[in-house]
Write a protein that holds these residues in place. Sequence first.
Motif, short mmCIF file in Angstrom:
data_model
loop_
_atom_site.label_atom_id
_atom_site.label_comp_id
_atom_site.label_asym_id
_atom_site.label_seq_id
_atom_site.Cartn_x
_atom_site.Cartn_y
_atom_site.Cartn_z
N VAL A 145 12.66 42.98 1.24
CA VAL A 145 13.28 44.23 0.81
C VAL A 145 13.16 45.20 1.97
N ASP A 146 14.29 45.61 2.54
CA ASP A 146 14.28 46.44 3.75
C ASP A 146 15.14 47.69 3.56
N ALA A 147 14.95 48.63 4.46
CA ALA A 147 15.70 49.88 4.43
C ALA A 147 17.02 49.73 5.19
N ALA A 148 18.09 50.32 4.64
CA ALA A 148 19.39 50.31 5.31
C ALA A 148 20.13 51.60 5.00
N VAL A 149 20.84 52.10 5.97
CA VAL A 149 21.69 53.27 5.77
C VAL A 149 22.96 52.83 5.04
N TRP A 150 23.31 53.54 3.98
CA TRP A 150 24.53 53.21 3.24
C TRP A 150 25.74 53.77 3.99
N ASN A 151 26.04 53.17 5.11
CA ASN A 151 27.15 53.58 5.97
C ASN A 151 27.27 52.54 7.07
N PHE A 152 28.05 51.50 6.83
CA PHE A 152 28.18 50.37 7.73
C PHE A 152 28.63 50.83 9.11
N HIS A 153 27.80 50.57 10.13
CA HIS A 153 28.12 51.06 11.47
C HIS A 153 27.68 50.05 12.52
N PRO A 154 28.53 49.06 12.81
CA PRO A 154 28.19 48.09 13.85
C PRO A 154 28.17 48.75 15.22
N SER A 155 27.52 48.11 16.17
CA SER A 155 27.34 48.70 17.49
C SER A 155 28.66 48.93 18.23
N PHE A 156 29.68 48.13 17.90
CA PHE A 156 30.96 48.26 18.61
C PHE A 156 31.83 49.39 18.07
N MET A 157 31.45 50.00 16.95
CA MET A 157 32.28 51.04 16.34
C MET A 157 31.86 52.41 16.83
N LYS A 158 32.81 53.22 17.21
CA LYS A 158 32.53 54.58 17.64
C LYS A 158 32.11 55.42 16.43
N ASP A 159 31.43 56.52 16.71
CA ASP A 159 31.01 57.40 15.62
C ASP A 159 32.23 57.90 14.86
N LYS A 187 10.74 50.49 -8.20
CA LYS A 187 9.80 50.61 -7.10
C LYS A 187 9.91 49.36 -6.22
N VAL A 188 9.39 49.46 -4.99
CA VAL A 188 9.50 48.35 -4.06
C VAL A 188 8.87 47.09 -4.63
N ASP A 189 7.68 47.20 -5.22
CA ASP A 189 7.02 46.02 -5.78
C ASP A 189 7.85 45.38 -6.89
N GLU A 190 8.54 46.20 -7.67
CA GLU A 190 9.40 45.67 -8.74
C GLU A 190 10.56 44.90 -8.15
N MET A 191 11.14 45.41 -7.07
CA MET A 191 12.26 44.71 -6.43
C MET A 191 11.80 43.42 -5.77
N ILE A 192 10.60 43.44 -5.17
CA ILE A 192 10.06 42.23 -4.58
C ILE A 192 9.90 41.16 -5.65
N GLN A 193 9.40 41.55 -6.81
CA GLN A 193 9.22 40.59 -7.90
C GLN A 193 10.56 40.12 -8.46
N GLU A 194 11.50 41.04 -8.67
CA GLU A 194 12.79 40.70 -9.26
C GLU A 194 13.57 39.73 -8.37
N PHE A 195 13.53 39.96 -7.07
CA PHE A 195 14.34 39.15 -6.17
C PHE A 195 13.53 38.06 -5.47
N TYR A 217 9.70 48.61 3.57
CA TYR A 217 10.26 49.87 3.08
C TYR A 217 9.33 50.50 2.04
N ARG A 218 8.13 50.81 2.45
CA ARG A 218 7.15 51.38 1.55
C ARG A 218 7.38 52.87 1.31
N ASP A 219 8.27 53.49 2.08
CA ASP A 219 8.56 54.91 1.89
C ASP A 219 9.61 55.15 0.81
N TRP A 220 10.15 54.08 0.24
CA TRP A 220 11.20 54.23 -0.77
C TRP A 220 10.68 54.97 -2.01
N ARG A 221 11.48 55.93 -2.47
CA ARG A 221 11.20 56.61 -3.73
C ARG A 221 12.38 56.37 -4.66
N PRO A 222 12.12 55.96 -5.90
CA PRO A 222 13.21 55.76 -6.85
C PRO A 222 14.13 56.98 -6.90
#
Length: 234
Positions: free
Chosen positions: A58-72, A10-18, A25-30
């Motif tokens: 602890v923040d949300a990120a899409v698992w798909n690296f996509h910098p602004s300079f890269m085309k879709d 859970k988010v609180d566990e990650m906050i404590q661990e790290f 990112y309170r919408d995170w579900r395990p």
Amino acid sequence: MCGRFANDAKVDEMIQEFVAEGGDYRDWRPSYSIAPTQVVPIVRERKNSDTGEVTRSVDAAVWNFHPSFMKDSKRPQFNTRIETVATNGLWKGAFASSRCLVPMRGYYEWTGEPGSKQAWFLHGDAPLLAAAGIYTARKVDDEWEVSMSIITREAKDASGEIHDRMPVFLEPDVWDEYLAPVKLDDAGKADMVALLTGESDKVASSISSYEVDRKVNNSRTANPDDATLIEPLD
């Protein structure tokens, strides 16, 4: 490589661990089945340009690296090879200044032939592993979207018996150095690659693996809420 992983914290566990101060990112579900292009928690540090204060969150990120300079692209960029992370034009800017950790319980790999592949779950001694990653941000529909990639290396020990690549995992004593929001020059990037290589060697020796049910094989049908996905076969 790492094409699927589990994070049941859970988010609180990650906050404590790290030892993070919080996050948005309170919408995170395990989830026991995380696939590329999904949104996952990352741990990162940022420096306030006005006060100089550094905040770890602890923040949300899409698992798909996509910098602004890269085309879709139809092919998601979800793994980054440690051999080229400091020199490849797609990755080197983020590696220099936007490094993160990706918490996970463990990750999946497969052996065998297509149609009859056996799934394996690889995990460490502690409840959470910390994979080294890089992140970037771009504007999407007037909103900032953070995206990330997991750094991988040649697999060793138990991981190497299943697949030829594995995530770069880091122990807590180097988290501060890796996350520090400082921009690395070429020499600094080379030193960081050396640090990642040496430290991930240590974690690799602690990774264990076991077979799991093949119901995890299809990311579209595997239930991410199903904790039995990571249970060992009898």
